[in-house]
Design a protein around this motif. Structure first.
Motif, short mmCIF file in Angstrom:
data_model
loop_
_atom_site.label_atom_id
_atom_site.label_comp_id
_atom_site.label_asym_id
_atom_site.label_seq_id
_atom_site.Cartn_x
_atom_site.Cartn_y
_atom_site.Cartn_z
N ASP A 1 0.93 -1.28 -0.03
CA ASP A 1 -0.20 -0.31 0.06
C ASP A 1 0.80 1.06 -0.01
OD1 ASP A 1 -2.12 -1.57 0.38
OD2 ASP A 1 -2.91 -1.23 2.34
N ALA A 2 1.88 1.17 0.82
CA ALA A 2 2.69 2.47 1.13
C ALA A 2 3.49 2.68 -0.16
CB ALA A 2 3.45 2.39 2.13
N MET A 3 4.14 1.66 -0.61
CA MET A 3 4.84 1.65 -2.06
C MET A 3 3.93 2.33 -3.25
SD MET A 3 7.82 -0.82 -2.42
CE MET A 3 8.59 -0.06 -3.66
N ASP A 4 2.83 1.42 -3.29
CA ASP A 4 1.79 1.87 -4.38
C ASP A 4 1.36 3.37 -4.26
OD1 ASP A 4 2.37 -0.68 -5.26
OD2 ASP A 4 0.49 -1.49 -4.66
N MET A 5 1.04 3.66 -3.13
CA MET A 5 0.59 5.20 -2.84
C MET A 5 1.44 6.34 -2.93
SD MET A 5 -2.42 3.95 0.03
CE MET A 5 -3.59 2.92 -0.09
N ASN A 6 2.68 5.86 -2.38
CA ASN A 6 3.59 7.05 -2.34
C ASN A 6 4.58 7.28 -3.38
OD1 ASN A 6 2.33 7.80 0.10
ND2 ASN A 6 3.66 6.03 1.25
N ARG A 7 4.47 6.21 -4.36
CA ARG A 7 5.59 6.36 -5.48
C ARG A 7 5.25 7.51 -6.24
NH1 ARG A 7 2.66 1.44 -8.50
NH2 ARG A 7 1.11 2.60 -9.68
N LYS A 8 6.39 7.97 -7.22
CA LYS A 8 6.30 9.47 -7.98
C LYS A 8 5.52 8.86 -9.37
CE LYS A 8 9.63 12.06 -9.99
NZ LYS A 8 10.30 11.10 -11.00
N GLU A 9 5.72 7.72 -9.87
CA GLU A 9 4.85 7.41 -10.89
C GLU A 9 3.61 6.84 -10.86
OE1 GLU A 9 6.19 8.18 -13.98
OE2 GLU A 9 8.08 8.89 -13.38
N SER A 10 2.57 7.64 -11.36
CA SER A 10 1.26 7.05 -11.09
C SER A 10 0.81 6.61 -9.87
CB SER A 10 1.11 5.96 -12.30
OG SER A 10 1.41 6.49 -13.51
#
Ligand code: DC
Length: 228
Positions: free
Chosen positions: A180-189
């Motif tokens: 969740d954290a990676m998917d929500m906080n990444r720069k790309e989309s």
């Protein structure tokens, strides 16, 4: 006759997007495209080729050599990489724990978004993922944000994994929260709930109830009753 529309389903890991979308698509005669499986297919290919997935340049260079295919079969959608069926292998915890890192890379997303738009171009499709309503199909006639608590989602994933992998519920919940954290906080989309999405919380809904909720929303959108 109803219009055949494009449906975007986004939400965090384990919200039930793919199980639900599969059934809904079958009921309505729509094509279901599991975009997460595409990111998993690329991740499997990179790991299998021994590419270091945090080396952005090596990943980009490897992409042109990966031939990814989604095939619609009797039993559902299968994922093929360079002529090998990897539909089972992409679901292992090994691939799962590396996929967010691969999905965060721009070159990977550019390649897959292009494929996804192409596959969706005829309408009558349900795409599920993280960036469908925001990036892949911003003009989709219906956008749904399917979600549930980390505990509910972790428990569902654990039930799927526990017979084949020696993994505790706590560990699965931790992986879900990390993704969740990676998917929500990444720069790309990053994963976002767009303003025009209908939010469906599945904590207290059965699969059948969630399927029915989506079928009703799609039927309404086909009539032009909902512009999402
Ligand atoms: O839905 P899933 O668990 O199979 O998705 C695998 C990973 O791929 C997930 O960590 C997020 C990423 N993903 C993405 O970034 N964009 C999508 N459209 C679909 C999945």
């Amino acid at each position: 006759m109803n219009r055949r529309i494009s449906v975007a389903i986004d939400g965090p890991a384990g919200a039930g997007k793919s199980s639900i979308s599969k059934v809904v698509a079958k009921k309505l005669g729509y094509l279901y495209i599991d975009t997460g499986a595409m990111y998993r297919g690329i991740t499997w290919a990179l790991l299998n080729a021994g590419i270091s997935i945090d080396d952005v340049d090596a990943v980009e260079a490897a992409l042109s050599k990966i031939q990814l295919e989604l095939r619609v079969e009797e039993t559902g959608l299968s994922v093929w990489v360079n002529g090998t069926d990897v539909s089972q292998d992409i679901r292992t915890q090994y691939v799962t724990s590396h996929v967010s890192q691969v999905a965060a890379q721009k070159a990977v997303r550019t390649k897959l978004v292009e494929m996804q738009r192409h596959m969706a171009s005829a309408g009558g499709v349900i795409l599920d993922g993280r960036d469908i309503g925001s990036i892949v199909l911003p003009n989709a006639e219906l956008k749904v944000y399917l979600t549930a608590s980390v505990e509910t989602r972790g428990h569902r994933r654990w039930l799927e994994l526990k017979d084949s992998e020696n993994i505790s519920l706590e560990e699965v919940c931790r992986t879900v929260a990390e993704r969740d954290a990676m998917d929500m906080n990444r720069k790309e989309s990053p994963l976002v709930c767009v303003d025009d999405a209908v939010v469906v919380e599945t904590d207290h809904l059965s699969i059948e109830e969630t399927v029915q909720t989506l079928v009703d929303l799609i039927r309404k959108a086909e009539l032009g009753g909902h512009h999402g």
